[in-house]
Design an enzyme around this catalytic site. Structure first.
Site, PDB file in Angstrom:
ATOM      1  N   ASP A 263     -14.323  19.807 -12.647  1.00 22.25           N
ATOM      2  CA  ASP A 263     -14.446  21.119 -12.009  1.00 22.25           C
ATOM      3  C   ASP A 263     -13.443  22.056 -12.694  1.00 22.25           C
ATOM      4  O   ASP A 263     -12.613  21.629 -13.502  1.00 22.25           O
ATOM      5  CB  ASP A 263     -14.223  21.043 -10.493  1.00 22.25           C
ATOM      6  CG  ASP A 263     -14.834  22.254  -9.781  1.00 22.25           C
ATOM      7  OD1 ASP A 263     -15.191  23.239 -10.460  1.00 22.25           O
ATOM      8  OD2 ASP A 263     -14.949  22.236  -8.548  1.00 22.25           O
TER       9      ASP A 263
HETATM   10  C1  BGC Z   1     -16.200  25.369  -8.149  1.00 23.71           C
HETATM   11  C2  BGC Z   1     -17.462  24.725  -8.691  1.00 23.71           C
HETATM   12  C3  BGC Z   1     -18.110  25.627  -9.703  1.00 23.71           C
HETATM   13  C4  BGC Z   1     -17.114  25.945 -10.788  1.00 23.71           C
HETATM   14  C5  BGC Z   1     -17.665  26.770 -11.928  1.00 23.71           C
HETATM   15  C6  BGC Z   1     -15.299  25.911  -9.241  1.00 23.71           C
HETATM   16  O1  BGC Z   1     -14.285  26.699  -8.737  1.00 23.71           O
HETATM   17  O2  BGC Z   1     -15.510  24.427  -7.357  1.00 23.71           O
HETATM   18  O3  BGC Z   1     -18.327  24.411  -7.646  1.00 23.71           O
HETATM   19  O4  BGC Z   1     -19.261  25.025 -10.205  1.00 23.71           O
HETATM   20  O5  BGC Z   1     -16.023  26.632 -10.211  1.00 23.71           O
HETATM   21  O6  BGC Z   1     -17.904  28.064 -11.557  1.00 23.71           O
END
Ligand code: BGC
Length: 733
Positions: A263
């Protein structure tokens, strides 16, 4: 490309090139007006890293993506294309209801269609992979991200996980109009302690395996190309560094062969969790755990070389990860067609087209949950109805994660009602955010600059409007930005000024219907006292206003059911139906007994339980019929009921089957959803609904952590919600 060619390519790549293939950079490096979904990072990404990167996040638009791709391929030493990934959650431009609402439809076709539309639109805009489905099991309404999940139940979430992956990917993500799916957040992100986002997670291995893992596994079985790690710790180890979770559970046990992406900045965060002293240590732990792509940090690109050259990390580990990135590109057909579906003309015809809007409206209508109705609904065209409240005009009803969707393209309630041509009055009454308050959305802050005096004058005007009407529809709720990532709440009631508005209106007009906009279960005790009907509409998406109008005026009956229990108050949270009896189960007939598992000031039961929801008609159930009383190994038993529409209108019932394992080697949940079917019945019509029960659906992790079904007595419940008492017993022999 043949596998051998990928291996040859890998062999030919320099160490730097291989390492950079694992880097995913944000839109900011490539395109202006980009969208950031994580904290800004100033870590010194080198130009070479960006030039040789493997993937990009959050850049959208056919023209931009084609330019970036062309330039990248030309300048890359091996001309390897980029994969463009983005969070396409409940839509790209045509926005469907939020995932939690889709769960409320209790109809996976709604999610399938939403995913299909999202894939069609975003692939035309150049996207190859979506960071969806998010299948985290959610039981804590304080957590803002419950809106991204389909709810509190492992079975419901698994059914939806499969539907979403199939909707995005079709039978081959390479095909035109399809995307690769990335299931997230592996694992257990939906159980942050105290409901606070990014907080640590404490789950026993049994709970993790029985309740939390099934939905991820369902997405993987459906063929999801990627898995995203979660921010949280499990057993005190951040997922991104958790070898057991990533290598044993995900790869060996679940058989996942795709690509694992961290993530946002989660590799670097291993350091902040305190598992290593620096980013180099974080890179080592993450690659060892099997995290292939580093989203938005330079941990891999700045430190893997050193780690490999010093022998601290083997080059085989790197090669394994790089090969998985190349394989991903191959599965998407990018070596042959690096631009995939990116097409400016298609963007013009497909985005927000009539057909997609129609599908979004049909989907929304299936997601609304009628919690109360004393007969005041449906509305009649000739009645004079006042639509009051901030959500009459609010167009920010597309959900916190619709980062590419635009509020201007959404239909508000007012617009929906006006187009329907009825006898309606309107008054905003107040803003959705309290006067002088600010809430932060994903990319924009929203605030209310009105003074208290100005705000109170608006209430006065609304009261005047309410006085002129036969009935009042109060469109109230939480602001979209009060939900989603980094939007945990300790108070899960509606904002203060809206409460004040509701009370003021209710003083002059008792015929109140509340239409509730929300991204989570809210504490609605006060609303329940004042309203004669309550319709939960979540964040309904682009066609919200039209869908709400049609349901309020009875064109279609509401047919949603709660995918998460609505708590009595925040003090009960997390509250969910699949709990355990405890040794001191509350005896409702003996409330004076102190030494029971209970609160002394609030009830144990939620205000509205999982699976609950009304229609504009009534249904009756026959007793549960079992084809046999005994189920032997390898056998099948059919449980059925006859459901009858005894009212005067057409309506839908969600027939739900729950099973309790009466006695196990470990404590078993009081009941578990094992089947459901939504049926539409005309007045007076009846239908038999049957469910198959096999040993497979009775399995759980026993005392020795074996996944098995234990012989003995089971109770099967079939009814209209998780509280049903319509039951029969059978025996597994
Ligand atoms: C979130 C994810 C997301 C990623 C990319 C993160 O802050 O937890 O769910 O896919 O950002 O945008």
């Amino acid at each position: 490309m043949e596998q051998q060619k990928l291996l040859d390519l890998l062999k030919d790549m320099s160490l730097d090139e291989k390492i950079n293939q694992l880097f995913q950079g944000g839109a900011g490096f490539y395109a202006e007006g980009s969208i950031a979904t994580g904290p800004a990072s100033e870590q010194g990404f080198s130009e070479k890293t960006i030039r040789e990167a493997g993937s990009v996040l959050s850049v959208v638009g056919a023209k931009t993506i084609k330019e970036i791709q062309k330039n990248h391929i030309e300048n890359h030493p091996h001309h390897i294309p980029l994969v463009f990934m983005a969070d396409i959650i409940n839509g790209y431009k045509t926005i469907f209801p939020i995932p939690l609402a889709q769960g409320a439809a209790f109809n996976p076709k709604v999610a399938y269609t939403g995913a299909e539309v999202a894939a069609k639109e975003s692939s035309a805009a150049g996207i190859h992979v979506t960071f969806s489905p998010m299948v985290d099991l959610v039981r804590d309404a304080r957590w803002g991200r419950v809106m991204e999940s389909t709810g509190e139940d492992p079975y419901l979430n698994s059914v939806y996980a499969k539907a979403l992956v199939e909707g995005y990917q079709g039978d081959d993500p390479k095909k035109s109009g399809k995307l690769g799916a990335c299931v997230k957040h592996f694992a257990g992100y939906g159980a942050p302690t105290g409901g606070r986002d990014y907080n640590n997670v404490e789950l026993s291995e049994r709970t993790l395996r029985d309740d939390y893992l099934p939905a991820y596994e369902a997405a993987i079985k459906a063929g999801a190309l990627l898995v995203m790690t979660s921010f949280n710790t499990l057993n005190r180890i951040p997922s991104t560094a958790n070898k057991w979770l990533m290598r044993q559970v995900l790869r060996e046990e679940m058989g996942f062969e795709g690509t694992v992406i961290s993530d946002w900045a989660a590799i670097e965060e291993i350091k902040y969790h305190g598992l290593c002293e620096d980013r180099k240590g974080a890179a080592k732990l993450a690659i060892e755990a099997g995290t292939d792509i580093d989203m938005m940090t330079t941990c891999y690109s700045n430190y893997l070389k050193e780690l490999i050259e010093s022998g601290e990390v083997s080059e085989e580990l790197l090669d394994e990860a790089v090969l998985r990135v190349l394989e991903l590109k191959n599965k998407l057909g990018l070596f042959e067609n690096p631009y995939k579906d990116a097409d400016e003309d298609a963007e013009k015809t497909v985005l927000l087209c009539e057909e997609h809007r129609k599908k979004a409206k049909e989907a929304a209508k299936e997601t609304f949950v009628l919690l109360e109705n004393n007969g005041i609904l449906p509305l009649k065209k000739e009645e004079k109805v006042a639509f009051i409240g901030p959500f009459t005009e609010e167009k920010n009803i597309i959900g916190a994660w619709s980062i590419f969707g635009e509020a201007k393209d959404a239909v508000s309630v007012k617009e929906g009602v006006e187009a329907y041509k009825v006898n309606a009055l309107f008054a905003k009454g107040c803003d959705s955010i309290d006067p002088g308050k600010k809430v932060y959305g994903m990319n924009l802050p929203y605030d209310c600059k009105r003074t208290k005096e100005e705000a109170d004058a608006m209430i006065e005007e609304a009261v005047e409007t309410a006085l002129k009407a036969d009935k009042v529809v109060m469109c109230i709720g939480e602001h979209m930005a009060q939900t989603g990532e980094a939007a945990s709440r300790g108070d899960i009631t509606i904002p203060k000024q809206q409460k004040k508005l509701l009370k003021a209106v209710a003083r002059v007009n008792k015929n109140i219907i509340v239409v509730l906009f929300n991204g989570r279960p809210l504490d609605i005790r006060k609303i329940k006292e004042l309203a004669k009907a309550i319709l939960v509409v979540w964040m309904p998406g682009s066609e919200g206003g039209n869908a709400i109008t049609e349901v309020l005026y009875g064109e279609t009956a509401p047919s949603g059911r709660l995918p998460m229990s609505f708590p009595y108050s925040v003090g009960q949270v997390p509250v969910f139906y699949g709990e355990f009896n405890t040794g001191r189960k509350m005896d409702d007939s003996n409330p004076d007994n102190k030494f029971q598992s209970r609160y002394i000031d609030i009830p144990n039961k939620p205000l509205y339980t999982f699976g609950y929801g009304l229609s504009y008609t009534k249904f009756t159930y026959s007793e549960v019929n079992l084809s046999r009383g005994l189920l032997e190994e390898g056998g099948e038993l059919i449980a059925s009921v006859i459901v009858r529409n005894t009212g005067k209108r057409r309506g839908a019932e969600v027939v739900q089957m729950y099973i309790r394992d009466d006695c196990g080697s470990v404590a078993r949940p009081v009941r578990e959803l094992k089947g459901f079917e939504k049926i539409w019945l005309e007045p007076g019509e009846e239908k038999e609904v049957s469910f198959s029960i096999t040993e497979e659906i009775l399995k759980f992790h026993d005392i020795n952590m074996n996944y098995t079904a234990e012989k003995g007595s089971f109770t099967v419940f079939i009814g209209s919600d998780s509280d049903t008492n319509n039951q029969k017993k059978f025996e597994l022999i």
